[in-house]
Motif scaffolding. Sequence first.
Motif, mmCIF file in Angstrom:
data_model
loop_
_atom_site.group_PDB
_atom_site.id
_atom_site.type_symbol
_atom_site.label_atom_id
_atom_site.label_comp_id
_atom_site.label_asym_id
_atom_site.label_seq_id
_atom_site.Cartn_x
_atom_site.Cartn_y
_atom_site.Cartn_z
ATOM 1 N N GLN A 116 35.142 40.704 36.388
ATOM 2 C CA GLN A 116 35.756 39.892 37.437
ATOM 3 C C GLN A 116 36.112 40.764 38.622
ATOM 4 N N ASN A 117 36.404 40.102 39.755
ATOM 5 C CA ASN A 117 36.624 40.852 40.988
ATOM 6 C C ASN A 117 38.099 41.121 41.277
ATOM 7 N N LYS A 118 38.933 40.971 40.272
ATOM 8 C CA LYS A 118 40.331 41.348 40.401
ATOM 9 C C LYS A 118 40.864 41.725 39.025
ATOM 10 N N PRO A 119 41.854 42.593 38.981
ATOM 11 C CA PRO A 119 42.373 43.044 37.680
ATOM 12 C C PRO A 119 43.328 42.037 37.067
ATOM 13 N N GLU A 120 43.513 42.149 35.765
ATOM 14 C CA GLU A 120 44.555 41.395 35.058
ATOM 15 C C GLU A 120 45.436 42.427 34.358
ATOM 16 N N LEU A 121 46.600 42.673 34.945
ATOM 17 C CA LEU A 121 47.499 43.723 34.454
ATOM 18 C C LEU A 121 48.791 43.176 33.858
ATOM 19 N N ASP A 122 48.946 41.858 33.805
ATOM 20 C CA ASP A 122 50.224 41.311 33.352
ATOM 21 C C ASP A 122 50.029 40.070 32.500
ATOM 22 N N LYS A 123 49.234 40.187 31.456
ATOM 23 C CA LYS A 123 49.015 39.069 30.536
ATOM 24 C C LYS A 123 49.259 39.557 29.119
ATOM 25 N N LEU A 124 50.386 39.150 28.554
ATOM 26 C CA LEU A 124 50.726 39.529 27.190
ATOM 27 C C LEU A 124 50.140 38.528 26.202
#
Length: 783
Positions: free
Chosen positions: A617-625
Amino acid sequence: MQKSSIFRTLVLSLALLAGTAGASAASDGGTFTTGNKTFLLNGKPFVVKAAELHYPRIPRPYWEHRIKMCKALGMNTVCLYVFWNIHEQREDQFDFTGQNDIAEFCRLAQKNGMYVIVRPGPYVCAEWEMGGLPWWLLKKKDIRLREQDPYFMERVEKFMAKVGEQLAPLTIQRGGPIIMVQVENEYGSYGEDKPYVAAIRDIVRKSGFTDVALFQCDWASNFTRNGLDDLMWTMNFGTGSNIDDQFRHLRELRPDAPLMCSEFWSGWFDKWGARHETRPAADMVANIDEMLSKGISFSLYMTHGGTSFGHWAGANSPGFAPDVTSYDYDAPINEYGAATPKYYTLRETMQKYADGKLPSVPKAPAQLISVPKFELKEYVPLSFGIDSVCSARTPLTFEELDMGWGTVVYSTTLPEVAKSGVLTLNGAHDYAQVYIDGRCVGRTDRVRNETTIALPPVKKGSVMTIVVEGMGRINFGRAIKDFKGLTGDVAISADIDGDDVTWNLKDWTMRTIPDSYENAVKALAGGHGDVPSELKLSTRAGYYRGTFNLKKVGDTFLNMEKWGKGQVYVNGHAIGRFWRIGPQQTLFVPGCWLKKGSNEVVVLDVVGPQETEVWCQNKPELDKLQLEKSNLHNNPGDRPDLNSAKPSATGNFSSAREWQTVKLGSAVKGRYIAIECLGAQDGGDVVSMAEIYAQDAAGKRIDRNSWTVKYADSEDAAGGNHTGDKAFDLQESTYWSTVSGVSLPHLLVIDMGKIQTVGAIEYLPCTTQTSVSGIKGYKIYIY
């Protein structure tokens, strides 16, 4: 005038012009010293505006872009650690080439008009594997790290000599960009040993840094413990601090010295199983504005954090709190090199203190792209990755097996256990999965301080297999001596006909699975032959491979949220660790490591995926628990009944934001510390605590490495990871905080791990967030 003279005059004029904006020293050398309340660059007052960058966390093709981003932000200096363990991954095998070419990184800084501050350790912390120390030091089991252990000091001297060969020619006195070199790193948080710090200073000098300015850094609460008279002293603190308070004691001791915050924390690092950390931009910028208005130098840690690729992310302590792969740090320049809103807010303030208009913000070196879902169809079991086999009476650690990073498969045969029992793993570092005759019966997770699992009845001769994955070694505090694998005994206990029976398991076979792309490729090619029957496990753990095609190359983020736990390699590059629990669910894949056409993805999953699909994907996911269990400590069954208990101490803490000691009337024995918070300093209902220590009867601090939170009635986990364990995590800038709207009193109960004799309690309110209220009235129980 001859053309050559005109050219020399033009070059000199441009160099002098650049020098006013923080350009590097002229080629014939210069000076950087201290004057009256200021640094002096070539004899003139100079304020250091440094940007912390770490060369291993940035792909080499992007180095210059990140340096230019810092210059456009208004910085005049680049600050960097030297990571010993990435340069000497095997004893006496040094590598300063390619991604490790630190001298070239410094030359790029100079090329772009930036000075350099070098922090060569030998210990660096940095949320990096073992704080930068090489794992192979632990092959000498009795080694004393960061002390004058003869072997440790011998290895430090050898490494520092290699650093000197690379960087000593680049000091400002020799025409290079390096203006300062640090001695050790935050040693006050480790111990008090001036002779050791002095010995490191001498090694740094001996390695070639004979004329450059040397300094040391620490916190305002402990910098005097190891401060040497002939070194410059700098302070480390973060967003939200009271600047005058942080420098008050230093001003008293050295009233004419220049002031510098050598680590001003722009954000914070993330840990597996906790929310993504952020810090307000307005607070950060206000602090920097105040420092610059007072002529105080600083280094912004981090200006750009980048990525702890591969296995280089470390872990924090007490307990075991491994860091995620992303080192975004909520920095002004994000993980993939883009300017954030925080960047532009800070740039406006930095412009006020610039001599001219700041350079334009450079364009990104690569566009962001996405890739549709594709399947990793190729698969082989984990056992195909076995590289070596050995046997021993007791389990051996990774270090004893001569393996730095990876997984070890431990196997032994069992006695007959006719009744259900308990399996205890004393020191499984770090994530252990237990199988009996190939069937999974449980696991232990060091992050959650798990050491036991329920065991079904077993027949004599059954084979127990324990698959132990090592994560990053602890990078902070005394626990950096962090062995991996099974580091203690393995025992079964059961009630047999009314008798408690214990079997201490012996005669182990150990099979290593190194963490490397080369080993993954070997596994996918068929491994090392036939797999023993005891290693045919009921699991989807193993190696997976697939490809995707690109018509256009760009930076992207590989989504791993459907997978279990392990490592990823893209086109042979170690991208980093993933773990389904989060908060990080994507891994940064730099476009410079991709190519047009077919690109290979290899995944080593030690748990096994839910699905074998991935996508970019073209953006990060840094806050998904995606937690299996809550990270709060509010189980009602763990709350002690203190109604009839007599407190060991009662009173009120001062409003001063400094260490405060409560002496108990007499020493008390107990395993638990319960602090009942009766009121807040600001009169509200929220209380907080940055750090707590217990002293023994002789006034010596009790070791906290085995401390855990037993109970907390309120923890602000959603608002910033302010859980109870932050009260003893060795970090003064993190803190336990209760949630607004929950009535007083509040209760925090700490399990010290065993019965201790406690004579006093030390308490530190939050010193770096002035808006956070400390505790006022208290009752302390030891039981």
